[in-house]
Motif scaffolding. Structure first.
Motif, PDB file in Angstrom:
ATOM      1  N   VAL A 146       7.220  -5.991  -0.765  1.00  0.00           N
ATOM      2  CA  VAL A 146       7.615  -4.581  -0.674  1.00  0.00           C
ATOM      3  C   VAL A 146       9.076  -4.433  -1.094  1.00  0.00           C
ATOM      4  O   VAL A 146       9.916  -5.276  -0.772  1.00  0.00           O
ATOM      5  N   ILE A 199       1.442  -0.639  -3.378  1.00  0.00           N
ATOM      6  CA  ILE A 199       1.882  -1.343  -2.172  1.00  0.00           C
ATOM      7  C   ILE A 199       3.359  -1.712  -2.248  1.00  0.00           C
ATOM      8  O   ILE A 199       4.127  -1.449  -1.315  1.00  0.00           O
ATOM      9  N   GLY A 246       5.150   4.042   6.024  1.00  0.00           N
ATOM     10  CA  GLY A 246       4.768   5.384   5.596  1.00  0.00           C
ATOM     11  C   GLY A 246       5.693   6.416   6.201  1.00  0.00           C
ATOM     12  O   GLY A 246       6.140   6.255   7.334  1.00  0.00           O
ATOM     13  N   LYS A 304      -2.275   3.306   2.297  1.00  0.00           N
ATOM     14  CA  LYS A 304      -2.419   2.606   1.020  1.00  0.00           C
ATOM     15  C   LYS A 304      -2.973   1.201   1.205  1.00  0.00           C
ATOM     16  O   LYS A 304      -3.652   0.674   0.313  1.00  0.00           O
ATOM     17  N   LYS A 360       3.833  -2.682   5.360  1.00  0.00           N
ATOM     18  CA  LYS A 360       3.713  -1.436   4.595  1.00  0.00           C
ATOM     19  C   LYS A 360       4.152  -0.308   5.509  1.00  0.00           C
ATOM     20  O   LYS A 360       3.721  -0.234   6.665  1.00  0.00           O
ATOM     21  N   SER A 411       5.191   1.798  -3.003  1.00  0.00           N
ATOM     22  CA  SER A 411       4.595   2.994  -2.389  1.00  0.00           C
ATOM     23  C   SER A 411       4.398   4.101  -3.423  1.00  0.00           C
ATOM     24  O   SER A 411       4.640   5.278  -3.148  1.00  0.00           O
ATOM     25  N   SER A 466       1.898   6.917   4.124  1.00  0.00           N
ATOM     26  CA  SER A 466       1.591   5.891   3.120  1.00  0.00           C
ATOM     27  C   SER A 466       1.049   4.573   3.652  1.00  0.00           C
ATOM     28  O   SER A 466       0.682   3.706   2.862  1.00  0.00           O
ATOM     29  N   GLN A 505      12.389  -0.333   1.233  1.00  0.00           N
ATOM     30  CA  GLN A 505      11.267   0.094   2.059  1.00  0.00           C
ATOM     31  C   GLN A 505      10.880  -0.969   3.088  1.00  0.00           C
ATOM     32  O   GLN A 505       9.804  -0.915   3.659  1.00  0.00           O
ATOM     33  N   ASN A 543       2.896   6.936  -5.381  1.00  0.00           N
ATOM     34  CA  ASN A 543       1.889   7.939  -5.006  1.00  0.00           C
ATOM     35  C   ASN A 543       0.900   8.248  -6.117  1.00  0.00           C
ATOM     36  O   ASN A 543      -0.274   8.518  -5.849  1.00  0.00           O
ATOM     37  N   LEU A 591       6.831  11.660  -1.894  1.00  0.00           N
ATOM     38  CA  LEU A 591       5.602  11.668  -1.113  1.00  0.00           C
ATOM     39  C   LEU A 591       5.256  13.069  -0.669  1.00  0.00           C
ATOM     40  O   LEU A 591       4.103  13.489  -0.717  1.00  0.00           O
TER      41      LEU A 591
END
Length: 286
Positions: A207, A121, A228, A91, A226, A124, A88, A211, A126, A30
């Protein structure tokens, strides 16, 4: 409008905070997507904004919780609910904007759009976010979608820096309501169609296990989230965020926790999880 079910992946599971290796690797990916080399300021960000991105000497955290099974339609907010970098979690917003564009055109997502949305999603990804950020029209497209979704305090990141979108915990509850909350009688037609809402919920419930930290710490079961995370090149400090829907004590909660200023990612994760637990407990008592 409906969508084919995404390909099955392993269900969400909690990961211990100490599992730094996988998360650090993902965080560095990221970082490469969102930031310049460590010695440089974030490209596309004015120097003044970059210099003041983290004006606080101590970590900050803000949490907002809405009990979907309670009487109030206002979230319980704890902490400094001023804007934070999204990293993130934006997203989710990108996907909502993409779905609104498809709805306006009277079509489902294309196979190519689904092939980008699902890893964006679930894992994650990028590169997928980069492609869909361009497809929705960058920050102007995101902000146009957010006006329809009811967000009031979210500003898209400069240029292609979607991870530097700024938002508040309250605004993230507004986004989660657009995805998870049942429409109120006489409240008008929700911006996202039922098929669009189901699609986002499905991806959030799948997910990748590594994560699945964050707001899930406050959950007994049925988590959709989600997260980040981003290490800012201007400070060396971490932005760590988590948003989603959880179930605890027989109630469904929308939870958004935003933080910045942590010295390490694991410290940020631990702070976010403590804040999520405290905020849900406070909302349960309200």
């Amino acid at each position: 409008m409906s969508y084919p079910s995404p390909a099955p992946v392993q269900s969400v599971a909690r990961r211990p905070v100490a599992c730094a290796g996988v998360l650090l690797t993902a965080a560095l990916v990221l970082l490469g997507a969102l930031q310049a080399p460590p010695a440089a300021a974030d490209p596309g960000t004015p120097r003044a904004a970059a210099a003041t991105a983290h004006p606080h000497s101590a970590p900050r955290v803000a949490a907002a919780v809405l009990d979907l099974d309670g009487d109030s339609r206002e979230p319980v907010v704890r902490g400094d609910d001023t804007p934070y970098d999204t990293a993130s979690i934006v997203k989710l917003d990108i996907l909502a904007a993409l779905l609104l564009r498809a709805q306006d055109a009277g079509r489902p997502l294309t196979a190519r759009e689904r092939a980008l949305a699902e890893p964006m999603i679930e894992h994650s990804d990028n590169a997928a976010a980069n492609a869909l950020w361009r497809r929705i029209g960058g920050a102007p497209g995101l902000e146009a979608a957010n006006r329809r979704l009811g967000l009031r305090a979210t500003e898209g990141g400069p240029g292609h820096r979607w991870g530097l979108t700024r938002t508040t915990a309250w605004d993230q509850i507004r986004l989660l309501r657009a995805i998870f909350d049942d429409p109120e009688p006489g409240g008008g037609t929700p911006a996202l169609h039922p098929g669009s809402r189901r699609y986002i919920r499905t991806l959030m419930s799948r997910v990748a296990p590594e994560q699945a930290w964050g707001v899930s710490a406050a959950s007994g079961s049925a988590t959709a989230l989600k997260n980040g995370w981003l290490r800012r090149s201007t400070t060396g400090l971490w932005d760590v965020n988590s948003v989603g829907r959880i179930t605890a004590g027989g109630h469904r909660y929308l939870v958004a926790v935003l933080s910045d200023g942590s010295a390490t990612m694991d410290e940020g994760v631990a702070m976010v999880e403590r804040a999520a637990k405290a905020a849900v407990a406070s909302a349960a008592r309200a």
